[in-house]
Design a protein around this motif. Structure first.
Motif, PDB file in Angstrom:
ATOM      1  N   TYR A 197       0.411  -0.932   0.167  1.00 54.72           N
ATOM      2  CA  TYR A 197       0.248  -0.283   0.172  1.00 54.72           C
ATOM      3  C   TYR A 197       0.709   1.264  -0.070  1.00 54.72           C
ATOM      4  O   TYR A 197       2.073   1.102   0.335  1.00 54.72           O
ATOM      5  CB  TYR A 197      -0.495   0.053   1.019  1.00 54.72           C
ATOM      6  CG  TYR A 197      -1.572  -1.066   0.903  1.00 54.72           C
ATOM      7  CD1 TYR A 197      -3.046  -1.274   1.029  1.00 54.72           C
ATOM      8  CD2 TYR A 197      -1.220  -2.453   2.248  1.00 54.72           C
ATOM      9  CE1 TYR A 197      -3.586  -1.945   0.799  1.00 54.72           C
ATOM     10  CE2 TYR A 197      -1.984  -3.137   2.977  1.00 54.72           C
ATOM     11  CZ  TYR A 197      -3.062  -3.308   2.225  1.00 54.72           C
ATOM     12  OH  TYR A 197      -4.017  -4.246   2.527  1.00 54.72           O
ATOM     13  N   SER A 198      -0.021   2.864  -0.468  1.00 52.99           N
ATOM     14  CA  SER A 198       1.304   3.532  -0.504  1.00 52.99           C
ATOM     15  C   SER A 198       1.129   3.812   1.049  1.00 52.99           C
ATOM     16  O   SER A 198       0.833   3.311   2.016  1.00 52.99           O
ATOM     17  CB  SER A 198       0.222   4.919  -0.710  1.00 52.99           C
ATOM     18  OG  SER A 198      -0.385   4.506  -2.616  1.00 52.99           O
ATOM     19  N   LYS A 199       2.365   4.238   1.133  1.00 50.16           N
ATOM     20  CA  LYS A 199       2.617   4.528   2.474  1.00 50.16           C
ATOM     21  C   LYS A 199       2.201   5.584   3.431  1.00 50.16           C
ATOM     22  O   LYS A 199       1.552   4.657   4.846  1.00 50.16           O
ATOM     23  CB  LYS A 199       4.445   5.239   2.595  1.00 50.16           C
ATOM     24  CG  LYS A 199       5.088   5.429   4.158  1.00 50.16           C
ATOM     25  CD  LYS A 199       6.297   6.201   3.556  1.00 50.16           C
ATOM     26  CE  LYS A 199       7.347   6.743   5.537  1.00 50.16           C
ATOM     27  NZ  LYS A 199       7.307   5.140   6.164  1.00 50.16           N
ATOM     28  N   SER A 200       1.477   6.084   3.089  1.00 53.24           N
ATOM     29  CA  SER A 200      -0.005   7.352   3.414  1.00 53.24           C
ATOM     30  C   SER A 200      -0.969   6.770   3.765  1.00 53.24           C
ATOM     31  O   SER A 200      -1.425   6.939   5.004  1.00 53.24           O
ATOM     32  CB  SER A 200      -0.258   8.282   2.564  1.00 53.24           C
ATOM     33  OG  SER A 200      -0.929   7.839   1.387  1.00 53.24           O
ATOM     34  N   VAL A 201      -1.270   5.176   3.353  1.00 47.16           N
ATOM     35  CA  VAL A 201      -2.545   4.494   4.237  1.00 47.16           C
ATOM     36  C   VAL A 201      -1.752   3.282   4.499  1.00 47.16           C
ATOM     37  O   VAL A 201      -2.851   2.488   5.745  1.00 47.16           O
ATOM     38  CB  VAL A 201      -3.420   4.328   3.279  1.00 47.16           C
ATOM     39  CG1 VAL A 201      -4.274   5.624   2.528  1.00 47.16           C
ATOM     40  CG2 VAL A 201      -2.977   3.575   1.871  1.00 47.16           C
ATOM     41  N   GLN A 202      -0.894   2.848   5.324  1.00 43.56           N
ATOM     42  CA  GLN A 202      -0.255   2.008   5.814  1.00 43.56           C
ATOM     43  C   GLN A 202      -0.400   2.419   7.555  1.00 43.56           C
ATOM     44  O   GLN A 202      -0.499   3.484   7.796  1.00 43.56           O
ATOM     45  CB  GLN A 202       1.702   1.738   5.802  1.00 43.56           C
ATOM     46  CG  GLN A 202       1.683   0.855   4.456  1.00 43.56           C
ATOM     47  CD  GLN A 202       3.863   1.727   4.137  1.00 43.56           C
ATOM     48  OE1 GLN A 202       4.217   1.665   5.153  1.00 43.56           O
ATOM     49  NE2 GLN A 202       3.954   1.400   2.582  1.00 43.56           N
ATOM     50  N   LYS A 203      -0.395   1.140   8.097  1.00 46.46           N
ATOM     51  CA  LYS A 203      -0.876   1.281   9.368  1.00 46.46           C
ATOM     52  C   LYS A 203      -2.245   1.824   9.505  1.00 46.46           C
ATOM     53  O   LYS A 203      -2.745   2.232  10.732  1.00 46.46           O
ATOM     54  CB  LYS A 203       0.272   2.147  10.763  1.00 46.46           C
ATOM     55  CG  LYS A 203       1.638   1.512  10.603  1.00 46.46           C
ATOM     56  CD  LYS A 203       2.387   1.911  11.596  1.00 46.46           C
ATOM     57  CE  LYS A 203       3.773   1.271  11.246  1.00 46.46           C
ATOM     58  NZ  LYS A 203       5.090   1.698  11.584  1.00 46.46           N
ATOM     59  N   THR A 204      -3.185   1.766   8.736  1.00 49.53           N
ATOM     60  CA  THR A 204      -4.587   1.914   8.555  1.00 49.53           C
ATOM     61  C   THR A 204      -5.400   0.594   8.883  1.00 49.53           C
ATOM     62  O   THR A 204      -5.042   0.082   8.608  1.00 49.53           O
ATOM     63  CB  THR A 204      -4.527   2.957   7.846  1.00 49.53           C
ATOM     64  OG1 THR A 204      -5.332   2.470   6.504  1.00 49.53           O
ATOM     65  CG2 THR A 204      -4.297   4.472   7.721  1.00 49.53           C
ATOM     66  N   LEU A 205      -7.090   1.547   8.695  1.00 54.41           N
ATOM     67  CA  LEU A 205      -7.976   0.098   8.933  1.00 54.41           C
ATOM     68  C   LEU A 205      -7.808  -0.103   7.667  1.00 54.41           C
ATOM     69  O   LEU A 205      -8.285  -0.899   7.000  1.00 54.41           O
ATOM     70  CB  LEU A 205      -9.508   1.165   9.599  1.00 54.41           C
ATOM     71  CG  LEU A 205      -9.391   1.456  10.588  1.00 54.41           C
ATOM     72  CD1 LEU A 205     -10.468   1.711  11.528  1.00 54.41           C
ATOM     73  CD2 LEU A 205      -8.849  -0.124  11.809  1.00 54.41           C
ATOM     74  N   ILE A 206      -7.630   0.591   6.231  1.00 47.75           N
ATOM     75  CA  ILE A 206      -7.214  -0.604   4.756  1.00 47.75           C
ATOM     76  C   ILE A 206      -6.650  -1.707   4.770  1.00 47.75           C
ATOM     77  O   ILE A 206      -7.639  -2.206   4.427  1.00 47.75           O
ATOM     78  CB  ILE A 206      -6.215   0.727   4.213  1.00 47.75           C
ATOM     79  CG1 ILE A 206      -7.281   2.624   3.474  1.00 47.75           C
ATOM     80  CG2 ILE A 206      -6.401   0.189   2.591  1.00 47.75           C
ATOM     81  CD1 ILE A 206      -8.590   2.344   3.277  1.00 47.75           C
ATOM     82  N   ASN A 207      -5.640  -1.795   5.476  1.00 51.29           N
ATOM     83  CA  ASN A 207      -5.094  -3.235   5.641  1.00 51.29           C
ATOM     84  C   ASN A 207      -6.006  -4.172   6.148  1.00 51.29           C
ATOM     85  O   ASN A 207      -6.519  -5.503   5.315  1.00 51.29           O
ATOM     86  CB  ASN A 207      -4.051  -3.326   6.365  1.00 51.29           C
ATOM     87  CG  ASN A 207      -3.521  -4.504   6.138  1.00 51.29           C
ATOM     88  OD1 ASN A 207      -3.594  -5.574   4.835  1.00 51.29           O
ATOM     89  ND2 ASN A 207      -2.963  -5.497   7.043  1.00 51.29           N
ATOM     90  N   THR A 208      -6.942  -3.502   7.211  1.00 51.69           N
ATOM     91  CA  THR A 208      -7.349  -4.168   7.922  1.00 51.69           C
ATOM     92  C   THR A 208      -9.137  -5.032   6.958  1.00 51.69           C
ATOM     93  O   THR A 208      -8.888  -5.783   7.384  1.00 51.69           O
ATOM     94  CB  THR A 208      -7.784  -3.424   9.160  1.00 51.69           C
ATOM     95  OG1 THR A 208      -7.121  -3.279   9.948  1.00 51.69           O
ATOM     96  CG2 THR A 208      -8.807  -4.750  10.181  1.00 51.69           C
TER      97      THR A 208
END
Length: 199
Positions: free
Chosen positions: A105-116
């Motif tokens: 994922y783009s760095k700006s959305v890493q460690k967000t609920l996107i991956n979850t």
């Protein structure tokens, strides 16, 4: 003949994202996504640079034709921006196992609920449609961010494959292998839905 195998291209939709079948038309959007954080420069990953994105997609689509993988582009629903890619891979029809991998994922959305949410959509499809008995995750031993993300899903470590791959910089890669088995899926599903505020 099992109609679920090999898995067919499908759109998986949640509240935040849609996983849409990967297409050549996604080349420029994925090239832009990979520039966010210059992801190809991470020595412990195997992410293509922007100028090689079309070839990367072509290879993924060839693997899809052969029934070896099912690649997706990750689209944010709020603005229809492409954020990265993920796929089912190492598809084993007889054993009813798949790996979720080639995820970035783009760095700006890493460690967000996107991956979850992406993982909830993929795992639900794997266990509830493809009737998998296990879903596997693999990552470089030194990719601690990826390992922690896999562990936060509720996956358990199966072990370390020593000298498993030769990395792009010529070093030997030890691969950390994790899995979720079908008996664990109801608990993992509840855990992911709780994290997403769905129950």
């Amino acid at each position: 003949m099992d109609p679920n195998y090999p898995p067919k291209p499908i759109t998986l939709s949640g509240d935040l994202v849609q996983l849409v079948p990967l297409r050549l038309e996604h080349t420029e959007a994925l090239a832009e996504a990979v520039r966010d954080g210059e992801l190809w420069k991470l020595w412990f990953t195997n992410i293509s640079p922007p100028q090689e994105m079309q070839g990367w997609i072509e290879k993924a689509l060839e693997e899809q034709k052969l029934g070896l993988s099912l690649p997706f582009a990750v689209l944010r629903k709020s603005d229809e921006k492409i954020l990265g890619s993920t796929r089912f891979m190492n598809i084993e029809k007889e054993a009813r196992r798949v790996e979720i991998g080639s995820t970035w994922y783009s760095k700006s959305v890493q460690k967000t609920l996107i991956n979850t949410e992406c993982k909830l959509l993929l795992l639900r499809h794997a266990f509830e449609v493809l009737d998998c008995i296990a879903v596997e995750f693999r990552t470089h031993f030194f990719n601690t961010q990826s390992r922690r993300a896999i562990e936060r899903l509720g996956a358990k470590m199966d072990g370390i494959l020593r000298n498993h791959r030769i990395s792009k910089n010529g070093t030997l890669r030890d691969t950390a292998v994790y899995s979720i088995i079908n008996s664990e899926w109801p608990t993992v599903r509840s855990h992911l839905k709780f994290k997403l505020g769905l129950e």
